[in-house]
Structures are given as structure tokens and as C-alpha cells.
Design a protein around this motif. Structure first.
Motif, PDB file in Angstrom:
ATOM      1  N   SER A  52       0.829  -1.207   0.000  1.00 48.04           N
ATOM      2  CA  SER A  52       0.000   0.000   0.000  1.00 48.04           C
ATOM      3  C   SER A  52       0.865   1.259   0.000  1.00 48.04           C
ATOM      4  O   SER A  52       0.573   2.224  -0.720  1.00 48.04           O
ATOM      5  CB  SER A  52      -0.934   0.010   1.215  1.00 48.04           C
ATOM      6  OG  SER A  52      -1.872  -1.027   1.114  1.00 48.04           O
ATOM      7  N   ALA A  53       1.929   1.256   0.799  1.00 50.14           N
ATOM      8  CA  ALA A  53       2.843   2.406   0.842  1.00 50.14           C
ATOM      9  C   ALA A  53       3.516   2.585  -0.511  1.00 50.14           C
ATOM     10  O   ALA A  53       3.701   3.717  -0.983  1.00 50.14           O
ATOM     11  CB  ALA A  53       3.887   2.209   1.945  1.00 50.14           C
ATOM     12  N   TRP A  54       3.875   1.487  -1.168  1.00 49.68           N
ATOM     13  CA  TRP A  54       4.485   1.561  -2.496  1.00 49.68           C
ATOM     14  C   TRP A  54       3.495   2.216  -3.465  1.00 49.68           C
ATOM     15  O   TRP A  54       3.877   3.078  -4.258  1.00 49.68           O
ATOM     16  CB  TRP A  54       4.888   0.158  -2.977  1.00 49.68           C
ATOM     17  CG  TRP A  54       5.532   0.180  -4.315  1.00 49.68           C
ATOM     18  CD1 TRP A  54       6.865   0.315  -4.583  1.00 49.68           C
ATOM     19  CD2 TRP A  54       4.874   0.124  -5.589  1.00 49.68           C
ATOM     20  NE1 TRP A  54       7.062   0.344  -5.940  1.00 49.68           N
ATOM     21  CE2 TRP A  54       5.862   0.226  -6.571  1.00 49.68           C
ATOM     22  CE3 TRP A  54       3.545  -0.001  -5.972  1.00 49.68           C
ATOM     23  CZ2 TRP A  54       5.558   0.199  -7.933  1.00 49.68           C
ATOM     24  CZ3 TRP A  54       3.245  -0.030  -7.317  1.00 49.68           C
ATOM     25  CH2 TRP A  54       4.242   0.061  -8.286  1.00 49.68           C
ATOM     26  N   CYS A  55       2.241   1.813  -3.408  1.00 47.88           N
ATOM     27  CA  CYS A  55       1.215   2.410  -4.280  1.00 47.88           C
ATOM     28  C   CYS A  55       1.120   3.915  -4.043  1.00 47.88           C
ATOM     29  O   CYS A  55       1.109   4.702  -5.004  1.00 47.88           O
ATOM     30  CB  CYS A  55      -0.151   1.767  -4.024  1.00 47.88           C
ATOM     31  SG  CYS A  55      -0.324   0.082  -4.636  1.00 47.88           S
ATOM     32  N   ARG A  56       1.045   4.317  -2.793  1.00 47.09           N
ATOM     33  CA  ARG A  56       0.922   5.746  -2.483  1.00 47.09           C
ATOM     34  C   ARG A  56       2.137   6.532  -2.960  1.00 47.09           C
ATOM     35  O   ARG A  56       2.000   7.662  -3.418  1.00 47.09           O
ATOM     36  CB  ARG A  56       0.688   5.936  -0.986  1.00 47.09           C
ATOM     37  CG  ARG A  56      -0.719   5.526  -0.547  1.00 47.09           C
ATOM     38  CD  ARG A  56      -1.022   5.894   0.895  1.00 47.09           C
ATOM     39  NE  ARG A  56      -0.175   5.194   1.843  1.00 47.09           N
ATOM     40  CZ  ARG A  56      -0.419   3.984   2.329  1.00 47.09           C
ATOM     41  NH1 ARG A  56      -1.493   3.326   1.960  1.00 47.09           N
ATOM     42  NH2 ARG A  56       0.400   3.438   3.201  1.00 47.09           N
ATOM     43  N   LYS A  57       3.312   5.919  -2.897  1.00 47.83           N
ATOM     44  CA  LYS A  57       4.537   6.571  -3.378  1.00 47.83           C
ATOM     45  C   LYS A  57       4.381   6.996  -4.837  1.00 47.83           C
ATOM     46  O   LYS A  57       4.875   8.040  -5.254  1.00 47.83           O
ATOM     47  CB  LYS A  57       5.718   5.603  -3.229  1.00 47.83           C
ATOM     48  CG  LYS A  57       7.010   6.067  -3.852  1.00 47.83           C
ATOM     49  CD  LYS A  57       8.087   5.014  -3.713  1.00 47.83           C
ATOM     50  CE  LYS A  57       9.326   5.376  -4.487  1.00 47.83           C
ATOM     51  NZ  LYS A  57      10.354   4.315  -4.405  1.00 47.83           N
ATOM     52  N   TYR A  58       3.680   6.199  -5.624  1.00 46.73           N
ATOM     53  CA  TYR A  58       3.489   6.475  -7.050  1.00 46.73           C
ATOM     54  C   TYR A  58       2.095   7.046  -7.359  1.00 46.73           C
ATOM     55  O   TYR A  58       1.675   7.041  -8.514  1.00 46.73           O
ATOM     56  CB  TYR A  58       3.755   5.218  -7.874  1.00 46.73           C
ATOM     57  CG  TYR A  58       5.222   4.863  -7.892  1.00 46.73           C
ATOM     58  CD1 TYR A  58       6.129   5.618  -8.630  1.00 46.73           C
ATOM     59  CD2 TYR A  58       5.714   3.810  -7.140  1.00 46.73           C
ATOM     60  CE1 TYR A  58       7.484   5.318  -8.637  1.00 46.73           C
ATOM     61  CE2 TYR A  58       7.063   3.494  -7.136  1.00 46.73           C
ATOM     62  CZ  TYR A  58       7.937   4.256  -7.890  1.00 46.73           C
ATOM     63  OH  TYR A  58       9.285   3.942  -7.891  1.00 46.73           O
ATOM     64  N   GLU A  59       1.422   7.500  -6.318  1.00 50.98           N
ATOM     65  CA  GLU A  59       0.087   8.089  -6.458  1.00 50.98           C
ATOM     66  C   GLU A  59      -0.907   7.131  -7.108  1.00 50.98           C
ATOM     67  O   GLU A  59      -1.735   7.519  -7.937  1.00 50.98           O
ATOM     68  CB  GLU A  59       0.160   9.427  -7.198  1.00 50.98           C
ATOM     69  CG  GLU A  59       1.028  10.449  -6.469  1.00 50.98           C
ATOM     70  CD  GLU A  59       1.143  11.779  -7.193  1.00 50.98           C
ATOM     71  OE1 GLU A  59       0.641  11.911  -8.321  1.00 50.98           O
ATOM     72  OE2 GLU A  59       1.741  12.684  -6.601  1.00 50.98           O
ATOM     73  N   LEU A  60      -0.821   5.868  -6.714  1.00 48.23           N
ATOM     74  CA  LEU A  60      -1.747   4.831  -7.153  1.00 48.23           C
ATOM     75  C   LEU A  60      -2.653   4.500  -5.972  1.00 48.23           C
ATOM     76  O   LEU A  60      -2.217   4.528  -4.821  1.00 48.23           O
ATOM     77  CB  LEU A  60      -0.976   3.576  -7.588  1.00 48.23           C
ATOM     78  CG  LEU A  60       0.042   3.772  -8.705  1.00 48.23           C
ATOM     79  CD1 LEU A  60       0.909   2.526  -8.855  1.00 48.23           C
ATOM     80  CD2 LEU A  60      -0.640   4.109 -10.007  1.00 48.23           C
ATOM     81  N   ASP A  61      -3.887   4.183  -6.234  1.00 49.47           N
ATOM     82  CA  ASP A  61      -4.841   3.919  -5.167  1.00 49.47           C
ATOM     83  C   ASP A  61      -4.711   2.470  -4.678  1.00 49.47           C
ATOM     84  O   ASP A  61      -4.978   1.532  -5.441  1.00 49.47           O
ATOM     85  CB  ASP A  61      -6.258   4.181  -5.669  1.00 49.47           C
ATOM     86  CG  ASP A  61      -7.279   4.204  -4.567  1.00 49.47           C
ATOM     87  OD1 ASP A  61      -7.026   3.653  -3.476  1.00 49.47           O
ATOM     88  OD2 ASP A  61      -8.351   4.793  -4.797  1.00 49.47           O
TER      89      ASP A  61
END
Length: 99
Positions: A52-61
């Protein structure tokens, strides 16, 4: 339908995902829901907080994480796929799959 990878690549991805690492697996893919898309990169990690943190890093939901056990993953498609692979230093995926 996935193709363009071998059993060893898939096994390595599964092992990395299971161990809680962020792992990338790019392969050819055909799905009628996504016309014109011919590849997907599965970004997997068994640690859902880390993924989830990886997704947020790339502005992915993170709500689009496929929470399938034992290999949760996020599917990268289209222009975002190439952009993130480049930022992650995975030029081999870009070259191999002609992204």
C-alpha cells in the motif's frame, strides 16, 4: 492470459512476494477489457502495508490491490507501467517487452 515468461521467473517472483519484498513481474497479456494493452507488470508483496505504501509513493490507489493470497499484487498497465518501471530502474523489463 499470461505469456512471455518462464517457470523460473514466476517462481522467483512468488518467492520474493512471499518473503515480503516488493517484486515485479512483467509479461505479455491479453484481456478484452483492455483493448490495446499487451503487457502488464504485477507488483507483488505479501506485506499489504508495504505494498500500500508503495502504491501511495506512485500516487496509485491501494484499493486496487488484488488481495489474493498468497500473492497480493497491483497491476500496472499502460503509460504508468513504463513510467514506474523506469523510475524503479527496471530497464530490462522495458527493453524486453518493448515498452
Amino acid at each position: 492470459m499470461a505469456f512471455g515468461i518462464n517457470r523460473q521467473e514466476l517462481s522467483m517472483w512468488k518467492q520474493q512476494v512471499s518473503s515480503g519484498k516488493i517484486a515485479f513481474l512483467t509479461h505479455y497479456w491479453l484481456d478484452p477489457r483492455f483493448p490495446g494493452v499487451r503487457t502488464v507488470t504485477k507488483v507483488g508483496c505479501s506485506d499489504l502495508e508495504r505494498l500500500s505504501a508503495w502504491c501511495r509513493k506512485y500516487e496509485l490507489d491501494p484499493k486496487y490491490i488484488h488481495r489474493r493470497r498468497p500473492y497480493p499484487h497491483f497491476d500496472l498497465l499502460g503509460p504508468k507501467q513504463r513510467e514506474i518501471l523506469s523510475q524503479e530502474g527496471l530497464s530490462e523489463h522495458i527493453r524486453r517487452f518493448k515498452l
